[in-house]
Design a protein around this motif. Structure first.
Motif, mmCIF file in Angstrom:
data_model
loop_
_atom_site.group_PDB
_atom_site.id
_atom_site.type_symbol
_atom_site.label_atom_id
_atom_site.label_comp_id
_atom_site.label_asym_id
_atom_site.label_seq_id
_atom_site.Cartn_x
_atom_site.Cartn_y
_atom_site.Cartn_z
ATOM 1 N N UNK A 74 0.817 -1.205 0.000
ATOM 2 C CA UNK A 74 0.000 0.000 0.000
ATOM 3 C C UNK A 74 0.855 1.261 0.000
ATOM 4 N N UNK A 75 2.095 1.150 0.464
ATOM 5 C CA UNK A 75 2.972 2.314 0.560
ATOM 6 C C UNK A 75 3.755 2.568 -0.728
ATOM 7 N N UNK A 76 3.748 1.604 -1.617
ATOM 8 C CA UNK A 76 4.506 1.729 -2.864
ATOM 9 C C UNK A 76 3.672 2.492 -3.891
ATOM 10 N N UNK A 77 4.305 3.442 -4.560
ATOM 11 C CA UNK A 77 3.626 4.193 -5.606
ATOM 12 C C UNK A 77 4.192 3.775 -6.963
ATOM 13 N N UNK A 78 3.309 3.584 -7.918
ATOM 14 C CA UNK A 78 3.731 3.133 -9.237
ATOM 15 C C UNK A 78 2.962 3.883 -10.310
ATOM 16 N N UNK A 79 3.642 4.221 -11.378
ATOM 17 C CA UNK A 79 2.980 4.883 -12.499
ATOM 18 C C UNK A 79 3.701 4.543 -13.790
ATOM 19 N N UNK A 90 7.705 6.519 -19.305
ATOM 20 C CA UNK A 90 8.428 6.354 -18.047
ATOM 21 C C UNK A 90 7.639 5.440 -17.121
ATOM 22 N N UNK A 91 8.251 4.309 -16.783
ATOM 23 C CA UNK A 91 7.674 3.381 -15.810
ATOM 24 C C UNK A 91 8.377 3.644 -14.483
ATOM 25 N N UNK A 92 7.630 4.142 -13.515
ATOM 26 C CA UNK A 92 8.236 4.608 -12.266
ATOM 27 C C UNK A 92 7.695 3.847 -11.064
ATOM 28 N N UNK A 93 8.593 3.521 -10.145
ATOM 29 C CA UNK A 93 8.203 2.894 -8.888
ATOM 30 C C UNK A 93 8.874 3.667 -7.757
ATOM 31 N N UNK A 94 8.090 4.047 -6.752
ATOM 32 C CA UNK A 94 8.588 4.834 -5.630
ATOM 33 C C UNK A 94 8.392 4.034 -4.344
ATOM 34 N N UNK A 95 9.502 3.813 -3.626
ATOM 35 C CA UNK A 95 9.494 2.950 -2.444
ATOM 36 C C UNK A 95 9.863 3.769 -1.209
ATOM 37 N N UNK A 96 9.061 3.704 -0.137
ATOM 38 C CA UNK A 96 9.374 4.474 1.076
ATOM 39 C C UNK A 96 10.541 3.866 1.845
ATOM 40 N N UNK A 97 11.399 4.734 2.380
ATOM 41 C CA UNK A 97 12.564 4.300 3.151
ATOM 42 C C UNK A 97 12.542 5.012 4.505
ATOM 43 N N UNK A 98 12.843 4.275 5.559
ATOM 44 C CA UNK A 98 12.876 4.866 6.897
ATOM 45 C C UNK A 98 14.305 5.104 7.378
ATOM 46 N N UNK A 99 15.287 4.789 6.530
ATOM 47 C CA UNK A 99 16.690 5.017 6.870
ATOM 48 C C UNK A 99 17.533 4.856 5.607
ATOM 49 N N UNK A 100 18.820 5.237 5.719
ATOM 50 C CA UNK A 100 19.764 4.969 4.639
ATOM 51 C C UNK A 100 19.814 5.976 3.518
ATOM 52 N N UNK A 101 19.268 7.182 3.716
ATOM 53 C CA UNK A 101 19.277 8.184 2.650
ATOM 54 C C UNK A 101 20.074 9.436 3.026
ATOM 55 N N UNK A 102 20.851 9.357 4.083
ATOM 56 C CA UNK A 102 21.632 10.508 4.519
ATOM 57 C C UNK A 102 22.868 10.733 3.661
ATOM 58 N N UNK A 103 23.569 11.829 3.934
ATOM 59 C CA UNK A 103 24.764 12.167 3.165
ATOM 60 C C UNK A 103 25.830 11.082 3.264
ATOM 61 N N UNK A 104 25.933 10.447 4.414
ATOM 62 C CA UNK A 104 26.934 9.398 4.598
ATOM 63 C C UNK A 104 26.551 8.091 3.908
#
Length: 211
Positions: A74-79, A90-104
């Motif tokens: 339900x949290x995944x967005x697709x278009x 453009x086939x796009x998939x967007x996945x929610x992340x709760x960690x791991x996207x910082x500068x480091x």
């Protein structure tokens, strides 16, 4: 899963005269059919993307948490859309992340994005007889999606098939959850390319920086 489909019928007059001429020829051909083959291809790609999402979520969700797969879907967005400015589907998939996207996490998040891109692509192409990734394999897959068998798509010229490969792009977006974005001030990571792109050549975008 939040699904949003866009079926766009555009006049060829909207296209500029100096960009992506080969891809525009493909679009013109698709849209001049009795049945709009552009819409047909978008519908078929969307269906295949849905199946890919099921497999991707299953792969990245522990078996001990299998009961959460439905919630995660339900949290995944697709278009799957046609972007006339880029002359691209453009086939796009967007996945929610709760960690791991910082500068480091620049390198690891970029690699994870490419890994998911590769997984989605593998699932899209899994029905093709060729075992190794190639432009020919991708072209055969896309011809199946955009042209019905009654149209004898196997007669399409080779340069046309190559342009069809360039026309369709896969995009994976790793987006922070609202809580994560607000607490850590992080931005999404995305990667994109055509389905024949080598894994190492897939462009990753992290905080507006392309690598």
């Amino acid at each position: 899963m939040k699904k949003f489909s866009v079926f766009i019928i555009l006049s060829i007059l909207l296209f500029s005269n100096n960009s992506n001429s080969d891809q525009k020829d493909v679009i013109k051909n698709l849209m001049q059919r009795p049945l709009n083959y552009l819409d047909l291809g978008i519908i078929n790609l969307e269906r295949d993307m849905e199946r890919s999402i099921d497999r991707i979520i299953s792969r990245y969700t522990s078996r001990l948490l299998a009961n959460l797969i439905g919630d995660r879907k339900e949290e995944v967005e697709m278009a799957v859309i046609y972007n006339w400015r880029k002359t691209a589907v453009i086939a796009s998939i967007s996945i929610p992340m709760s960690s791991g996207l910082g500068e480091n996490d620049y390198l690891s998040s970029s690699n994870k994005c490419r890994e998911i891109f590769d997984d989605v692509r593998h699932n899209l192409l899994r029905s093709q007889p060729e075992s190794s990734l190639s432009e020919s394999q991708v072209a055969s897959y896309l011809v199946e999606k955009f042209y019905p068998p009654s149209n004898q798509p196997w007669t399409l010229p080779e340069d046309y098939r190559k342009s069809l490969v360039k026309l369709v792009l896969l995009e994976v977006v790793l987006r922070p959850t609202n809580k994560y974005a607000l607490s850590k001030a992080v931005l999404p990571v995305s990667c994109n390319g055509n389905l024949a792109e080598e894994k190492g050549d897939i462009k990753a975008v992290h905080n507006t920086t392309i690598q």
